[in-house]
Design an enzyme around this catalytic site. Structure first.
Site, PDB file in Angstrom:
ATOM      1  N   ARG A  24       0.859  -1.155   0.292  1.00 35.86           N
ATOM      2  CA  ARG A  24      -0.264   0.001  -0.323  1.00 35.86           C
ATOM      3  C   ARG A  24       0.822   1.177  -0.023  1.00 35.86           C
ATOM      4  O   ARG A  24       0.391   2.094   0.961  1.00 35.86           O
ATOM      5  CB  ARG A  24      -1.067  -0.401   1.457  1.00 35.86           C
ATOM      6  N   ARG A  28      -3.410   6.571   0.718  1.00 32.01           N
ATOM      7  CA  ARG A  28      -3.370   7.822   1.227  1.00 32.01           C
ATOM      8  C   ARG A  28      -2.238   8.309   2.636  1.00 32.01           C
ATOM      9  O   ARG A  28      -2.840   9.429   2.822  1.00 32.01           O
ATOM     10  CB  ARG A  28      -5.227   7.722   2.412  1.00 32.01           C
ATOM     11  N   ARG A  37      -8.339  11.844  -4.096  1.00 27.22           N
ATOM     12  CA  ARG A  37      -9.142  11.333  -3.348  1.00 27.22           C
ATOM     13  C   ARG A  37     -10.961  12.178  -3.645  1.00 27.22           C
ATOM     14  O   ARG A  37     -11.648  11.395  -3.809  1.00 27.22           O
ATOM     15  CB  ARG A  37      -8.853   9.883  -3.089  1.00 27.22           C
ATOM     16  N   ASP A  73      -7.570  -2.992  -6.325  1.00 21.77           N
ATOM     17  CA  ASP A  73      -8.523  -3.304  -4.758  1.00 21.77           C
ATOM     18  C   ASP A  73      -8.533  -5.468  -4.967  1.00 21.77           C
ATOM     19  O   ASP A  73      -8.581  -5.367  -6.216  1.00 21.77           O
ATOM     20  CB  ASP A  73      -9.829  -3.212  -4.856  1.00 21.77           C
ATOM     21  N   TYR A 147     -14.745 -12.656   1.911  1.00 23.22           N
ATOM     22  CA  TYR A 147     -15.533 -11.526   1.749  1.00 23.22           C
ATOM     23  C   TYR A 147     -16.390 -11.589   0.477  1.00 23.22           C
ATOM     24  O   TYR A 147     -17.531 -11.066   1.162  1.00 23.22           O
ATOM     25  CB  TYR A 147     -14.625 -10.175   0.788  1.00 23.22           C
TER      26      TYR A 147
END
Lengths: 344, 344
Positions: A24, A28, A37, A73, A147
């Site tokens: 990652r 962010r 974003r 993702d 998931y």
């Protein structure tokens, strides 16, 4: 490609300095990403090849890491096979989770060119622009299945485990479907230009070794067998999977990713010496003072470079609260500290 | 006391059959408890000695387990020292979490008789009524500190870890305060009649061995040293703590609790042979078919009874969805299967 030390370490070949990248690393923790974003959702970025390539390259430029990882993702191939999802603050949410054999049978075949043309285009752009290897990736079958069955992130994976125990027929039908999807997805990324692959099993540390061997390992073996003809290195990563390392090793990947819970020296004992290791600084450490980061990094490198085949990384993804400047400093330190130590 | 095989196993003495109890054996898996909870909150039950004793005894009667554990919550001693909390669906919530040295300095001293007289009364009732040992318990310092700093349950414990790294002075001041509180609380339970003690470190598996050794182990050592004069066995339990076992062993408890992630044979190798083990069936297994429960239980018992000092338990608390009938059947099976196997 100018810098191939990441690929050399994956193959347990000698390197000049320890290669480093961060799970990652695009995200962010970067001011530029946070700006982007404001205009685009995560999924919109992945659908936009120019923008997605830009986001993927940004940390390579800023941090001088030795590999890029496709910005994406792990859920991306799940929508095309028939389970649409939303990415919300807490993670992905699936409106119609898998509950029955019929739900599994309804899943479509996955077709890279038809379903994810923008991923191909992104990788093609990156292949031209990057001077470091590009890592393509996929979620692993257990994590994706969790998931798909839970409908979102889960602390205890109770629905998933109950399906394994109560309905192994449904479970293994889903595993078979995910096996095909994952192999095709990874193949598609390599055909487009990815230089290495990572399979993320973020949740599989919830399983006992007994359950991993019974319900997950056979599928993982077939996936790694199924991508072996691609002739790019693959990394098999999990969180909290120290106890599973001997079994994960049997699945056959080139590199095992380990989190911060298991010292690298112990990981090596459990996994054996014929596999490379990647890890394993606790990403939470990056929120603390530099002195603490450096102390832990020295220990990790000292253990990691005991033999060829070591890639420095975090034990899990960069937290959004992380200061990008620290990542740059850490990548530099890994190169500098290891430069006099690595075995040639 | 009629049945002391749990205490004998804690001391690594010979037993007739493997003792068994279940973490969170009293709770929502029992219909009678769910009825009581229609009228009383969890905290109201703990404040009512007659009712709390009834809830504690219920699973002993129904499941024929070899130990009772005081019905309570690990947060119970936190309110009296100055941090009031609510128990909500997701777990405890603290309105004013610890953020500074001043917040730690404001915490009160803990006084068992003044602060928790109803816990003393509950234990006194239980001492008379039980024919099996009563386990008193406390949360461990890391797990309590995580709640106190995060303000509730946390996936990544980022605020807690950041405080450790950035402000070790605040962290260790909090550890000292919790050390005193926990020792006094455990002493108070033994003085009232508890026959054994368990220290729950549910979240400490989030730490690297490096961080555990630096920030937690010194306090754990002093706590276990501080209760050693009480002459009752103590159990040190964590979730996801397989990698920490060699360090937890150094803390000095009589019994180490292990979760389902680490096979008991491996746990024994890491912890050494001069400590008893407790565990380690995945509580999720109890939601599956009996055949799967029995298969895993056989493996656990076969490994556990390789030497004296083994207590069968789950690897974490019973899930509310569990059928109580399964717990009864499992306790019976543990006794029956081990009866011909244990070393006399």
């Amino acid at each position: 490609m100018k810098n191939d030390r990441f690929l050399r370490a994956c193959r347990r070949e000698p390197v000049d300095v320890t290669p480093v990248w961060f799970m990652r690393q695009a995200g962010r923790s970067q001011a530029e990403y946070r700006e982007i974003r404001k205009q685009y959702t995560l999924i919109e970025i992945t659908h936009n090849p120019e923008l997605c390539a830009e986001v993927t390259i940004l940390p390579v430029k800023q941090y001088d890491v030795d590999a890029a990882i496709l910005f994406s993702d792990i859920m991306v191939p799940i929508a095309p096979i028939g389970l649409p999802f939303d990415i919300r603050a807490g993670g992905p949410v699936i409106e119609t989770p898998i509950r029955s054999k019929a739900d599994v049978d309804k899943l479509h075949d996955f077709d890279m060119e038809q379903d994810l043309p923008y991923v191909i285009q992104t990788i093609q752009i990156l292949s031209k622009e990057l001077h470091v290897p590009l890592i393509g990736f996929s979620g692993a079958p257990f994590t994706l299945a969790s998931y798909m069955i839970e409908g979102g992130p889960s602390r205890n994976h109770l629905k998933t485990k109950t399906m394994m125990y109560e309905h192994p027929d449904i479970w293994f039908a889903l595993m078979d479907r995910l096996e095909k999807t994952i192999i095709t997805y990874l193949e598609g990324q390599v055909n487009a230009g990815a230089d290495a692959l990572q399979i993320f099993d973020s949740w599989v540390g919830a399983l006992s070794p007994f359950d991993y061997e019974t319900y997950v390992l056979p599928t993982m073996k077939r996936i790694i067998q199924g991508i072996s003809h691609l002739a790019v290195p693959n990394i098999h990563f999990g969180v909290g999977t120290g106890e599973l390392l001997p079994l994960m090793k049997q699945a056959g990947s080139d590199v095992l990713g380990v989190d911060w819970r298991v010292p690298l020296a112990d990981a090596r004992k459990r996994a054996g010496h014929d596999v490379a290791l990647q890890g394993n600084l606790d990403p939470a450490t990056l929120l603390g003072p530099w002195q603490e980061i450096e102390r832990r990094t020295r220990v990790i490198i000292d253990q990691g470079i005991q033999q060829p085949g070591f890639i420095f990384n975090l034990g899990h993804g960069v937290y959004p609260e992380t200061n990008g400047e620290i990542l740059r400093k850490l990548a530099h330190f890994v190169h500098e500290y290891s430069s006099n130590k690595v075995r040639q």
